[in-house]
Motif scaffolding. Structure first.
Motif, PDB file in Angstrom:
ATOM      1  N   ALA A  99       5.604  10.542  -6.842  1.00 30.52           N
ATOM      2  CA  ALA A  99       5.032   9.705  -7.912  1.00 30.52           C
ATOM      3  C   ALA A  99       4.578   8.347  -7.408  1.00 30.52           C
ATOM      4  O   ALA A  99       3.725   7.707  -8.040  1.00 30.52           O
ATOM      5  N   GLN A 100       5.123   7.891  -6.292  1.00 28.84           N
ATOM      6  CA  GLN A 100       4.897   6.512  -5.840  1.00 28.84           C
ATOM      7  C   GLN A 100       3.426   6.202  -5.605  1.00 28.84           C
ATOM      8  O   GLN A 100       2.989   5.070  -5.801  1.00 28.84           O
ATOM      9  N   THR A 101       2.649   7.189  -5.204  1.00 31.15           N
ATOM     10  CA  THR A 101       1.234   6.950  -4.913  1.00 31.15           C
ATOM     11  C   THR A 101       0.342   7.085  -6.139  1.00 31.15           C
ATOM     12  O   THR A 101      -0.841   6.758  -6.078  1.00 31.15           O
ATOM     13  N   ARG A 102       0.889   7.572  -7.260  1.00 29.98           N
ATOM     14  CA  ARG A 102       0.042   7.829  -8.425  1.00 29.98           C
ATOM     15  C   ARG A 102       0.432   7.011  -9.655  1.00 29.98           C
ATOM     16  O   ARG A 102      -0.051   7.297 -10.761  1.00 29.98           O
ATOM     17  N   THR A 103       1.306   6.025  -9.500  1.00 27.39           N
ATOM     18  CA  THR A 103       1.575   5.137 -10.626  1.00 27.39           C
ATOM     19  C   THR A 103       0.395   4.174 -10.776  1.00 27.39           C
ATOM     20  O   THR A 103      -0.462   4.067  -9.893  1.00 27.39           O
ATOM     21  N   SER A 104       0.357   3.444 -11.876  1.00 29.79           N
ATOM     22  CA  SER A 104      -0.772   2.526 -12.095  1.00 29.79           C
ATOM     23  C   SER A 104      -0.755   1.356 -11.117  1.00 29.79           C
ATOM     24  O   SER A 104      -1.779   0.700 -10.927  1.00 29.79           O
ATOM     25  N   ILE A 105       0.396   1.087 -10.504  1.00 27.40           N
ATOM     26  CA  ILE A 105       0.461   0.142  -9.385  1.00 27.40           C
ATOM     27  C   ILE A 105       1.090   0.902  -8.221  1.00 27.40           C
ATOM     28  O   ILE A 105       2.324   0.921  -8.083  1.00 27.40           O
ATOM     29  N   PRO A 106       0.282   1.579  -7.412  1.00 27.66           N
ATOM     30  CA  PRO A 106       0.826   2.417  -6.335  1.00 27.66           C
ATOM     31  C   PRO A 106       1.798   1.646  -5.447  1.00 27.66           C
ATOM     32  O   PRO A 106       1.565   0.480  -5.094  1.00 27.66           O
ATOM     33  N   GLY A 107       2.896   2.314  -5.109  1.00 27.38           N
ATOM     34  CA  GLY A 107       3.960   1.687  -4.336  1.00 27.38           C
ATOM     35  C   GLY A 107       5.145   1.309  -5.189  1.00 27.38           C
ATOM     36  O   GLY A 107       6.280   1.279  -4.711  1.00 27.38           O
ATOM     37  N   ASP A 135       7.918   1.064   2.962  1.00 30.20           N
ATOM     38  CA  ASP A 135       6.640   0.481   3.374  1.00 30.20           C
ATOM     39  C   ASP A 135       5.708   0.341   2.173  1.00 30.20           C
ATOM     40  O   ASP A 135       5.092  -0.713   1.958  1.00 30.20           O
ATOM     41  N   ALA A 136       5.609   1.416   1.381  1.00 25.53           N
ATOM     42  CA  ALA A 136       4.719   1.387   0.221  1.00 25.53           C
ATOM     43  C   ALA A 136       5.191   0.379  -0.819  1.00 25.53           C
ATOM     44  O   ALA A 136       4.393  -0.365  -1.403  1.00 25.53           O
ATOM     45  N   ALA A 137       6.497   0.345  -1.050  1.00 25.10           N
ATOM     46  CA  ALA A 137       7.040  -0.578  -2.044  1.00 25.10           C
ATOM     47  C   ALA A 137       6.847  -2.032  -1.625  1.00 25.10           C
ATOM     48  O   ALA A 137       6.408  -2.867  -2.422  1.00 25.10           O
ATOM     49  N   MET A 138       7.168  -2.342  -0.379  1.00 22.58           N
ATOM     50  CA  MET A 138       7.076  -3.738   0.063  1.00 22.58           C
ATOM     51  C   MET A 138       5.645  -4.234   0.065  1.00 22.58           C
ATOM     52  O   MET A 138       5.368  -5.388  -0.284  1.00 22.58           O
ATOM     53  N   SER A 139       4.722  -3.383   0.448  1.00 22.18           N
ATOM     54  CA  SER A 139       3.323  -3.780   0.429  1.00 22.18           C
ATOM     55  C   SER A 139       2.891  -4.178  -0.974  1.00 22.18           C
ATOM     56  O   SER A 139       2.221  -5.196  -1.181  1.00 22.18           O
ATOM     57  N   SER A 140       3.312  -3.394  -1.956  1.00 23.47           N
ATOM     58  CA  SER A 140       2.933  -3.660  -3.340  1.00 23.47           C
ATOM     59  C   SER A 140       3.707  -4.831  -3.924  1.00 23.47           C
ATOM     60  O   SER A 140       3.166  -5.626  -4.699  1.00 23.47           O
ATOM     61  N   ILE A 141       4.991  -4.967  -3.556  1.00 26.63           N
ATOM     62  CA  ILE A 141       5.785  -6.109  -4.032  1.00 26.63           C
ATOM     63  C   ILE A 141       5.156  -7.416  -3.567  1.00 26.63           C
ATOM     64  O   ILE A 141       4.997  -8.367  -4.347  1.00 26.63           O
ATOM     65  N   LYS A 142       4.794  -7.482  -2.297  1.00 30.70           N
ATOM     66  CA  LYS A 142       4.197  -8.712  -1.756  1.00 30.70           C
ATOM     67  C   LYS A 142       2.847  -9.005  -2.398  1.00 30.70           C
ATOM     68  O   LYS A 142       2.506 -10.161  -2.662  1.00 30.70           O
TER      69      LYS A 142
END
Length: 596
Positions: free
Chosen positions: A289-297, A347-354
């Motif tokens: 699901a992480q890549t397909r939410t409205s804010i990927p990551g 990696d995906a989460a941190m990129s989007s958090i930042k």
């Protein structure tokens, strides 16, 4: 289903059935307010608890949705994990004397609170620190006692630990007066508490693993759903009666994504694959699901766990989401780096958090500090909300920077941690409130203090943008807002651990003594205003040095907050971050050896 008294079967069955019909229009847990994984969920009805013989007792029924093939622990060769802790030099005798003096002050605070709990609330969930009564908030299974087991060991209070070990024999996890069991809270406090004490004592006390198995096997029943996603607010009596359950369409993200450390450790210790299988299915769903939410990551605040849909527009790393992100680097450590799945997810989460959540706060002294805000949709303006619960993020980013070899993010981790220290230091009590809003910088690399901007941000926050300077000054005075703060909608302090957690972790990573100094300021401020005759109490308003106290002392005060304060003044090999992983309730699990 077995009953202690056969004559109670029919009336009990009718009561359960009517209750189910009455509330079937609500998702499980929808009628219960949620603050986060460190908030109480209400008190039981008044009056004496039911006699054990009057209760339903959970016994495992034949599974309605059995697993045909378990997902095993990864067996590939481990990858090297970089060292986390700083290489601390030997300390002088004077430095050791000062450090131990502070450590003993923390230990005395713990002993004071433990004495009050033992005398007035033994084998109950929580002590009420003003009235010397008790609350049953987490199933009535002695939450404070179990949550504090490893703290007793760490502080060397072995006589008290032995007393606690005798007491846990009397805890019956097969029954509770609660109609629903919060699987997440039971997992982190009870299962985590037993596992942490078991690992910390090198398996010397088999009763700890025995009770851990009791808890794990009990809450494993919440996974018996069509898609094997747990019913997070488990209607356990339905399962006990052989009736079906389903996961909620309104499942809190943290309650779904923060079970993996504890269940992984259970499989490692027992060789029973069912525990790891249960949480690996969740992880696979989250990664997909992480890549397909409205804010990927990122994952939204609420999840439809029934159909595994992620359509909620709200995104945060604060309460209701926090530990899902916290467990990404920690589960990587628990698995000994035998898979890259959690690295990819981090990696995906941190990129989007930042990119989407972090912002720099404007301060009158020019401090370069960061906070994670909230956002409702991609491209929307960040809501500049600072929250005590979000203070865990500095430590999580610090650990991630080390174990995933992302050294450039150590500065991000430090700025996040410094942000929470700043929020403590600016308050009259020296304590950060539950929630505050701060004035965000226009640019992260250029943020000079601007009185006019601060005042405009306040007026915008209070929907009085057109009223001008006089209105801004009135709001500042009425709400006692320090420079840079634009609102304090929740001024309480609930004895929370998240800020000292990150201060401790960053100290162990960097060795910076300024972090120890900050911890000491925090501890003295907290101890001074929360101390009661019987223990320590939450306070109503951190803006008031004579604030009213509240009759609450959650188990995490002893399990986490005082533990972290004690550990930051311990020698660095006590619960080394290169030997243990601390769960979200600060219970230390042994990291697997590379050869295991």
């Amino acid at each position: 289903m077995l009953f202690a008294r056969r004559s109670y079967f029919l009336p009990t069955f009718i009561l359960v059935f009517l209750t189910y019909v009455l509330f079937s229009s609500l998702p499980p847990g929808a009628d219960i307010a949620y603050f986060d994984h460190h908030a109480g969920f209400g008190s039981p009805p008044p009056g004496p608890p039911p006699r054990p013989g009057d209760r339903i007792h959970y016994r495992k029924q034949a599974e309605q949705h059995p697993v045909t093939e378990y997902i095993p622990l990864p067996s590939t060769a481990p990858s090297p994990i970089p060292r986390i802790q700083h290489d601390f030099p030997a300390e002088s005798m004077f430095a050791r004397w000062r450090r131990v003096k502070k450590q003993n002050a923390v230990k005395n605070a713990f002993k004071h609170a433990w004495k009050g709990y033992k005398k007035h609330a033994w084998l109950r969930d929580e002590l009420s620190p003003l009235s010397a009564e008790y609350r049953e908030t987490f199933g009535g299974w002695a939450a404070t006692l179990v949550d504090s087991l490893d703290t007793l060991v760490i502080m060397g209070l072995m006589d008290e630990f032995e007393d606690a070990l005798e007491a846990i024999e009397y805890i019956d996890f097969s029954t509770t007066s609660a109609t629903q069991i919060n699987v997440f809270e039971t997992n982190i406090r009870y299962l985590g508490g037993f596992l942490g004490a078991y690992d910390l004592t090198d398996g010397k006390y088999p009763i700890l693993l025995k009770k851990a198995i009791e808890v794990a096997d009990m809450i494993y029943g919440a996974f018996d759903t069509r898609n094997r996603m747990p019913q997070s607010r488990w209607e356990w009596t339905r399962s006990a009666l052989g009736m079906g359950i389903q996961p909620s369409r309104n499942t809190i993200l943290a309650e779904l994504g923060s079970l993996n450390m504890e269940f992984t450790r259970m499989t490692q210790l027992t060789n029973d694959p069912k525990y790891f299988d249960a949480i690996q299915r969740i992880t696979d769903e989250l990664e997909t699901a992480q890549t397909r939410t409205s804010i990927p990551g990122l994952w939204p605040l609420m999840v439809d766990a029934h159909d595994m849909e992620f359509n909620d527009p709200r995104y945060t790393v604060g309460g209701m989401a926090d530990s899902t992100y916290e467990y990404l680097p920690k589960e990587h450590l628990m698995l000994g780096a035998r898979t890259n799945q959690y690295r990819r997810m981090y990696d995906a989460a941190m990129s989007s958090i930042k990119k989407h959540l972090l912002f720099r706060a404007m301060t009158d002294d020019g401090k370069d500090i960061l906070f994670p805000g909230n956002i409702r949709a991609k491209g929307a303006t960040i809501e500049p909300q600072a929250e005590h619960l979000k203070c865990f993020l500095g430590g999580t980013v610090g650990i991630g920077a080390k174990v995933f070899d992302r050294p450039e993010e150590l500065s991000v981790a430090r700025k996040l941690t410094d942000g929470c220290i700043w929020a403590y230091d600016i308050m009259p009590t020296g304590i950060m409130p539950e929630i505050l809003y701060v004035s965000p910088c226009k640019k992260q690399d250029d943020c000079e203090w601007d009185d006019d901007k601060w005042h405009k941000d306040i007026l915008r926050r209070f929907s009085k943008y057109s009223q001008g300077e006089e209105a801004a000054q009135s709001i500042i005075k009425d709400n006692r807002l320090p420079p840079g703060v634009i609102d304090i909608p929740d001024s309480k302090y609930m004895l929370r651990p998240e800020a000292i957690e990150s201060v401790f972790i960053m100290y162990r990573i960097t060795g910076d003594k300024e972090l120890q100094d900050a911890a000491w300021r925090m501890f003295r401020s907290i101890d001074k205003i929360t101390h009661t005759r019987y223990a320590h109490a939450a306070i109503r308003d951190v803006r008031d040095t004579h604030s009213d106290q509240l009759d609450y002392m959650e188990s995490f005060w002893l399990a986490e907050t005082l533990k972290y304060f004690y550990l930051i003044f311990s020698e660095p090999d006590v619960v080394s971050l290169d030997e243990y992983v601390l769960n979200t309730e600060a219970h230390p699990f042994k990291r697997p050896l590379e050869s295991s």
